[in-house]
Design an enzyme around this catalytic site. Structure first.
Site, short mmCIF file in Angstrom:
data_model
loop_
_atom_site.label_atom_id
_atom_site.label_comp_id
_atom_site.label_asym_id
_atom_site.label_seq_id
_atom_site.Cartn_x
_atom_site.Cartn_y
_atom_site.Cartn_z
N ARG A 35 49.22 84.55 121.39
CA ARG A 35 49.64 83.87 120.55
C ARG A 35 48.96 82.47 120.52
NH1 ARG A 35 54.55 85.82 118.51
NH2 ARG A 35 54.39 87.83 118.90
N ASP A 140 64.31 81.57 107.00
CA ASP A 140 63.27 81.97 108.22
C ASP A 140 63.02 80.75 108.66
OD1 ASP A 140 62.54 84.82 109.54
OD2 ASP A 140 61.28 83.02 109.70
#
Ligand SMILES: C[S@@+](CC[C@H](N)C(=O)[O-])C[C@H]1O[C@@H](n2cnc3c(N)ncnc32)[C@H](O)[C@@H]1O
Length: 281
Positions: A35, A140
């Protein structure tokens, strides 16, 4: 001074928790490294990761950081028994009153979940032969997935397996063939009838309050997102969400999530399906 990988990962976890509430377990080192690579690519930051993390701490590149560390796995009609309950019990009951039906999808990712809710509304409408005035707010924390969801275009090869027998995709999507270097792929785009039922907004479930009215919603989907939070944060989020659900409204949780302290205030009517019976005071 340069930091060790361990120091960098600790700093990432601390920042991620402060910004999103997401808690990463100790065995997630490979994932964190991947990530971080994504963050470097997406932010196009040329310097070292230590400096980038300092900038994030001071409020720059926050969106890129959050978007790099969310896990967005989803598909149409995931845990399809929830949509069956919506179709066979919750929506027909709500339809009887004739009132507007307010639905909330609290971690919508790329949109497959709220569009599945909308398709279910239209199926019920056709079945009972009465127009349902329903709207779905989908939120979200990840701005990239919300953009994708608002666009409403999906690869059919991925989605085709996902529709239950009672859904005919051609009723809700337009098909388009796209040619690219590796050949052809079929894209499907949600039709306007579905799209106009939904609004997409960025929202952090870890915020102290949400921009909704008390008891606003008849239906809340909160699935496969609580798993990213500590048990005590899950409990706080659930209680907060619960205050926006009407008495008699239905809460759907993901397969490995549980209602925690709500347990005394709900009636379980199916696998992770809960009806709100009373307020928590
Ligand atoms: C695994 S997906 C689940 C999607 C969908 N609910 C489902 O069940 O298929 C989890 C989603 O939760 C979102 N998320 C993570 N932390 C969040 C937060 N603090 N607030 C809002 N959404 C969050 C992620 O961006 C991601 O899109």
């Amino acid at each position: 001074m340069s930091y060790s990988t361990d120091d960098i990962h600790k700093k990432v976890k601390k920042l991620l928790y402060a910004l999103t509430g997401i808690t990463l377990a100790d065995n997630k080192d490979i994932m964190i490294s991947n990530r971080i690579d994504k963050l470097k690519r997406d932010s196009k930051y040329q310097g070292n990761i230590e400096d980038l993390l300092k900038l994030i701490e001071n409020g720059s590149y926050v969106t890129e950081f959050i978007n790099s560390f969310t896990t967005n796995k989803t598909h149409f009609f995931r845990e399809d028994f929830h949509f069956l309950d919506l179709k066979n019990r919750a929506l027909p009951n709500l339809a009887k009153s004739g009132n507007k039906i307010n639905m909330y999808c609290s971690a919508s990712s790329t949109g497959e979940e709220p569009y599945s809710m909308a398709m279910t509304v239209l199926e019920v409408q056709d079945k009972i032969g009465k127009r349902l005035n329903a709207s779905i707010i989908a939120t979200d924390i990840d701005t990239n997935v919300l953009q994708y969801a608002a666009n409403g275009v999906y690869r059919y090869s991925k989605s085709s397996k996902e529709f239950p027998s009672w859904i005919k995709p051609s009723k809700y999507f337009k098909r388009r063939i796209q040619r690219n270097l590796s050949g052809e792929e079929i894209l499907i785009k949600v039709k306007d009838e579905l799209r106009k039922m939904l609004s997409f907004e960025v929202m952090n479930l870890n915020d102290d309050s949400y921009p909704f009215a008390k008891n606003q919603f008849d239906i809340i989907f909160c699935r496969n997102v609580l798993i990213y939070f500590s048990s005590s944060d899950q409990n706080k989020i659930l209680k907060r969400l619960f205050s926006y659900l009407k008495i008699g409204g239905t809460l759907y949780l993901g397969h490995s999530e549980n209602p925690q302290d709500l347990v005394n205030y709900v009636k379980r009517v199916g696998q992770n399906i809960f009806i709100k019976e009373k307020e928590i005071f």
